[in-house]
Design a protein around this motif. Structure first.
Motif, PDB file in Angstrom:
ATOM      1  N   GLU A 130       0.822  -1.212   0.000  1.00  0.00           N
ATOM      2  CA  GLU A 130       0.000   0.000   0.000  1.00  0.00           C
ATOM      3  C   GLU A 130       0.856   1.263   0.000  1.00  0.00           C
ATOM      4  N   TYR A 157       0.987  -1.932  -7.697  1.00  0.00           N
ATOM      5  CA  TYR A 157       0.799  -3.068  -6.801  1.00  0.00           C
ATOM      6  C   TYR A 157       1.806  -4.184  -7.102  1.00  0.00           C
ATOM      7  N   GLN A 216      -7.912  -4.399  -7.213  1.00  0.00           N
ATOM      8  CA  GLN A 216      -8.112  -2.983  -6.891  1.00  0.00           C
ATOM      9  C   GLN A 216      -8.433  -2.162  -8.136  1.00  0.00           C
ATOM     10  N   TYR A 270     -11.927  -2.897  -9.355  1.00  0.00           N
ATOM     11  CA  TYR A 270     -12.907  -2.240  -8.488  1.00  0.00           C
ATOM     12  C   TYR A 270     -13.019  -0.756  -8.835  1.00  0.00           C
ATOM     13  N   GLU A 271     -11.876  -0.077  -8.959  1.00  0.00           N
ATOM     14  CA  GLU A 271     -11.890   1.354  -9.279  1.00  0.00           C
ATOM     15  C   GLU A 271     -12.500   1.598 -10.655  1.00  0.00           C
TER      16      GLU A 271
END
Length: 155
Positions: free
Chosen positions: A17, A56, A110, A113-114
């Protein structure tokens, strides 16, 4: 250093992160002006998708190498503890590989999802705009009908 899986997982997540927040892939892309080369055939959301997955993946690689594949047991690594160790041990390479896979998976989840969230926001905005236009049309029609009714009463 880290003996428990929970602490190792937490450390891994912090590194991944942190890399995502620092966004080195985006900074490199901005530095080399990468968007200029791909903007003709990729939409900005696809470019953003690539940046997220890249960040990531890089974070996973760094975290995996930093934790030296501590959850990837290897008989070769055990044998190397007894003798001289090369610069890149199999544990570090195992951690790097596992980190890349986990980071890429997390990045894909991620970024997906975005991407879907933005798609839904755009669809919602479009539906809201269409609804408002229909309401305005109905208000105009009602105003015309009332004006016509008032004219008939006056006549």
């Amino acid at each position: 250093i880290f003996r428990t899986g929970a602490v190792a997982c937490m450390g891994f997540a912090i590194v991944v992160e942190g890399t995502r927040l620092a966004s080195p892939v985006r900074k490199i892309g901005t530095f080399v002006n990468a968007e200029r080369y791909v903007s003709s055939y990729l939409d900005p959301r696809q470019i953003e998708f690539g940046y997220v997955v890249g960040d990531y993946t890089l974070g996973g690689a760094v975290a995996g190498a930093a934790y030296r594949g501590m959850n990837v047991p290897s008989s070769t690594a055990k044998k190397l503890k007894q003798g001289a160790r090369p610069a890149l041990s199999p544990r570090i390479l195992g951690g790097l590989g596992a980190g890349v896979v986990l980071g890429m998976f997390a990045g894909l989840v991620q970024a997906s999802y975005e991407y879907l969230e933005k798609e839904m926001e755009e669809e919602e905005a479009q539906a809201r705009h269409e609804f408002e236009e229909r309401m305005k049309d109905q208000v105009r029609e009602l105003a015309k009908a009332e004006a016509a009714r008032d004219l008939r009463r006056e006549a």
